[in-house]
Design a protein around this motif. Sequence first.
Motif, PDB file in Angstrom:
ATOM      1  N   GLU A 192       0.815  -1.205   0.000  1.00  0.00           N
ATOM      2  CA  GLU A 192       0.000   0.000   0.000  1.00  0.00           C
ATOM      3  C   GLU A 192       0.853   1.260   0.000  1.00  0.00           C
ATOM      4  O   GLU A 192       0.502   2.262  -0.623  1.00  0.00           O
ATOM      5  CB  GLU A 192      -0.928   0.001   1.218  1.00  0.00           C
ATOM      6  N   SER A 410     -16.098   0.164  -1.798  1.00  0.00           N
ATOM      7  CA  SER A 410     -15.349  -0.105  -3.028  1.00  0.00           C
ATOM      8  C   SER A 410     -16.267  -0.351  -4.221  1.00  0.00           C
ATOM      9  O   SER A 410     -15.818  -0.325  -5.375  1.00  0.00           O
ATOM     10  CB  SER A 410     -14.417  -1.304  -2.838  1.00  0.00           C
ATOM     11  N   ARG A 434      -7.758   0.289   1.050  1.00  0.00           N
ATOM     12  CA  ARG A 434      -6.749  -0.591   0.453  1.00  0.00           C
ATOM     13  C   ARG A 434      -6.666  -0.283  -1.032  1.00  0.00           C
ATOM     14  O   ARG A 434      -7.478  -0.750  -1.835  1.00  0.00           O
ATOM     15  CB  ARG A 434      -7.114  -2.051   0.694  1.00  0.00           C
ATOM     16  N   ALA A 436      -4.719  -1.205  -3.362  1.00  0.00           N
ATOM     17  CA  ALA A 436      -4.480  -2.322  -4.274  1.00  0.00           C
ATOM     18  C   ALA A 436      -5.771  -3.045  -4.635  1.00  0.00           C
ATOM     19  O   ALA A 436      -5.858  -3.674  -5.696  1.00  0.00           O
ATOM     20  CB  ALA A 436      -3.495  -3.307  -3.642  1.00  0.00           C
ATOM     21  N   ASP A 437      -6.768  -2.963  -3.777  1.00  0.00           N
ATOM     22  CA  ASP A 437      -8.022  -3.672  -4.008  1.00  0.00           C
ATOM     23  C   ASP A 437      -9.096  -2.789  -4.644  1.00  0.00           C
ATOM     24  O   ASP A 437     -10.207  -3.258  -4.913  1.00  0.00           O
ATOM     25  CB  ASP A 437      -8.564  -4.231  -2.687  1.00  0.00           C
ATOM     26  N   ARG A 443      -8.958   4.653  -7.998  1.00  0.00           N
ATOM     27  CA  ARG A 443      -7.589   5.133  -7.843  1.00  0.00           C
ATOM     28  C   ARG A 443      -7.361   6.411  -8.655  1.00  0.00           C
ATOM     29  O   ARG A 443      -6.599   7.286  -8.244  1.00  0.00           O
ATOM     30  CB  ARG A 443      -6.590   4.033  -8.236  1.00  0.00           C
TER      31      ARG A 443
END
Length: 566
Positions: A192, A410, A434, A436-437, A443
């Motif tokens: 992360e 998310s 998170r 990456a998830d 992002r």
Amino acid sequence: MTTAGLAPAPTEHLLDDVRLAVLTSGGTAGWRLTGDTLEIGPHPELEIRLSVPLGDAVGFWHPACGWQRTLVADWAGYHQISLVNGAAAGCLYDSTGRTLLAFAAEDAVPEVSMRFGVSEESKTFVVHLAVPAAPYRVHFARSAPSTAAAMRTLRRALGGEGFAPREGAREPVYSTWYGFTQDVSDTGVEREAALAATAGCGVLILDDGWQRLGSGRGYGGVGDWEPDLQKFPDFGAHVARVRELGLRYLVWVAPLLLGPGADCFEELKPYAPASAGAPGARVLDPRRPEVRRHVVALCARLMGLGVDGLKIDFLDEVMVYAGRPAHGADIQDVGTAMRVLLAEVRQAVGETALLEFRQPYVGPGTAGLADLLRADDCPADATANRVRTLDVGMLAVAGTVHADMLMWDSGADTRSVARQLIGALHAVPQISARLADLPRAHRRVVAFWLAQWRRLRHVLLDGEVEPGRPDELYPVVRATRGGECVITVSAERVVAVDTAAHHSITLVNGTGAERLVLEVSGPGIGLSRLYGPDGSRIEPVVRRLEAGLVSLAVPPSGMAVLEEER
């Protein structure tokens, strides 16, 4: 009991429409007004009574008001104040936002009780401060156009221009808390950290869970503050790897909590007689010298792990000891003991170390001790983050205001993600998902808004901020510096835009509407850029805004940049 049930005392005119009575156990006490500062000589157990005609009063703001920022009855308004629990300060204002009473005590350390509210009998608004001892000084701001303007005057009186922020305090933060809770590990955090650095963060905070017995969302194992070797086999090497990415590294600690599972529990439990609000833990009494020595040594030891600073949590838990006698203590006042303790911690960790404090211990009494002044926890609540960061800024004499960590669903659309960042825009954002998830679209939102925040940081953090009435929850927030202006709109209002005063105006649509309604005064101005919530460029319908009412198409959670045509 209402304030009308107290023993009556004659009042005298202080300033504006404010009247004052100063009482001691022996009767009234002498006072003088020097400039706009009330000065009271040495007396034990002082009571300061302020009263103001109600007039058109609509709200009373104080550092611990939370959501109760309208008018309350004097039998309902009460707050127990100390260094780590707010400050003796407040502001009464009318329906135009103009202030009727604004004050802040110079000494923000000792335990003080504040009663306030509408007196049903006298039809006035009253504030009573019970102070353990004098001399005592209270600064006043004369009638001002807004609460923010009055508080700027009081911050200057409290020395708010004498501190420079430490390097790193003004960088966006990646925090592990909401993303990981206690399920942290060296590999997960390092993955992360690399993404956070690319997205625009400059600091990483490793929150709860890094320590031995740090699981289960309780605090029964806290006290030893040793790394969990299953999660972090070589903590020092882990910190070094994160710092190589260009991130400063802070680690979370709650140094005054003590759980029965800790190895040090038997040694320290005599100094922790009361249970903490944090489940499963007791709270150490800082009035004991043994406790202060333990905490100072602990914080110094943690810095030896190679970190750049500490996130110091749960300091307000010590208020459980306020007003209670302390056997074996060398200091009886909780606030005074905490001031001694935190000054020793600051010295022990070094001048360059970054320290994070959070509401409610971010007032003027801790000025110069902490660098990151964080809003209290409000997971996924963009409104609370906006309100709390602006509240903290009202009395931020030193340090940099930080938002609570940002989290979101998310599976939500990009507008929802951007709304979280917009709620944190007038402070330093802390990302806590998170990365990456996350979907790539999320992002992109994070990277875009952090880049815009960096572009506007000098205005958002260093400019003059006018958020409007506190009871309206700051629906239109305006930050200005020189010829630049940033306006964040979170409710459907007509927004005044002064193109004569500003050559660059950034408009942020924090509402759910597809437009912003502007009242433009001054010469026409060009619409140079229009963005969606993820930073995608949009072709504007209009290229130039002229004076008058304008309906400007800006998508929800989007941004428009107005600039003089060159």
